[in-house]
Design a protein around this motif. Structure first.
Motif, PDB file in Angstrom:
ATOM      1  N   ASP A  68     -55.055  57.139   0.872  1.00 16.39           N
ATOM      2  CA  ASP A  68     -54.705  55.723   0.702  1.00 16.39           C
ATOM      3  C   ASP A  68     -55.544  54.798   1.578  1.00 16.39           C
ATOM      4  N   MET A  75     -59.417  51.368  -5.280  1.00 19.13           N
ATOM      5  CA  MET A  75     -58.168  51.942  -5.780  1.00 19.13           C
ATOM      6  C   MET A  75     -57.814  51.408  -7.162  1.00 19.13           C
ATOM      7  N   PRO A  81     -52.789  51.924  -5.628  1.00 22.04           N
ATOM      8  CA  PRO A  81     -51.860  52.999  -5.235  1.00 22.04           C
ATOM      9  C   PRO A  81     -50.706  53.142  -6.218  1.00 22.04           C
ATOM     10  N   THR A  85     -47.611  59.261  -1.388  1.00 25.36           N
ATOM     11  CA  THR A  85     -48.602  59.617  -0.381  1.00 25.36           C
ATOM     12  C   THR A  85     -48.486  61.096  -0.061  1.00 25.36           C
TER      13      THR A  85
END
Length: 286
Positions: A68, A75, A81, A85
């Protein structure tokens, strides 16, 4: 030995790139694309709890997803995202980041090695390995390939994903050091990229192969279904034929890193070639 899958997907990649010369009329039956021709894929890793030859506990993570730490523009190319995670996935599996003793990086493309490194501070000024006590494993030729990338792969080998591993002293090369864990053999293929490793795992009388990007999904089991990302597609076809033949003959269980719905499958020989026999969550097979 205990094996779990960790899923830090979904993310998206171009359907044409994922299936190479296979026509969209065929691949969209199993992997429909959105209005940008992007298909949804998983970022699936393995977590293996076992012991080494001396009886010492080892907790191995196979691949690390995207991570991340990249900027919003990067991204956004992959619909990230996504709220997931890798540290959260490890903790939800019942472990801490310090529990991980080994990280096997099948190869150093950003969607497999990105989560290996994280920002060490809130100001995003310093990078560090995500797993502070782990040994990170790659092949020396894959490392050299990433350090001086060819034009085809330059955009996927990101130095910020891998240089902190070298600088920390936590990096080892699997062709120069023994992994030392009974039941785990590292196999190597060169069609997708130079010296991509695939762990072959023996547990409870079963053989599992984490296919990495040789066979990224159940849809890629047919030999001609080769990604446009592969640097040596004809070699990929030969390697697929070799390992799929063994998988049929020896009843291997294939584990897929990118299949959005299918974690694992067995395969069988048919009149049309090797095809998926049974598929489902990994836990249902082991």
């Amino acid at each position: 030995m205990h094996i779990k899958t960790l899923d830090t997907g979904p993310f998206k990649l171009d359907g044409g790139a994922m299936f190479g010369v296979v026509p969209k009329t065929l691949w969209q039956r199993t992997n429909p694309a959105d209005d940008r021709n992007l298909c949804e894929w998983a970022l699936r890793n393995l977590l293996i709890e076992t012991t080494d030859a001396s009886g010492k506990p080892r907790l191995l993570l196979v691949d690390t997803g995207v991570g991340d730490k990249q900027d919003a523009k990067f991204m956004g190319f992959y619909d990230l995202p996504n709220g997931k995670t890798l540290p959260d996935a490890v903790q939800q599996a019942g472990y801490t980041l310090s529990d991980v003793t080994d990280v096997l990086l099948t190869h150093l493309h950003f969607d497999h090695a990105g989560g290996a490194v994280r920002w060490a501070d809130a100001g995003r000024t310093r990078l560090e390995p995500t797993f502070p006590r782990a040994t990170y494993w790659s092949h020396s030729q894959q490392w050299a390939w990433a350090m001086q990338p060819n034009p085809r792969e330059r955009a996927t080998y990101l130095r910020e994903n891998i240089m902190p591993l070298h600088e920390s002293g936590q990096l080892r090369f699997s062709d120069q050091h023994e992994l030392g864990i009974p039941g785990i053999e590292l196999l190597y293929v060169d069609g997708h990229t130079e010296k991509m490793l695939m762990p072959k795992i023996e547990t409870n009388g079963q053989t599992l192969l984490f296919c990495a990007d040789l066979i990224p999904s159940a849809s890629h089991v047919p030999v001609p279904y080769v990604m446009g990302y592969d640097v040596r597609p004809l070699l990929t076809m030969d390697e697929k034929t070799q390992y799929l033949t063994r998988a049929v003959q020896e009843n291997w269980l294939l584990v897929f890193d990118h299949d959005p719905t299918c974690e694992a499958a067995t395969v069988e020989q048919t009149e049309k070639g090797v095809r998926v026999k049974e598929k489902g969550p990994l836990a249902e097979f082991i």
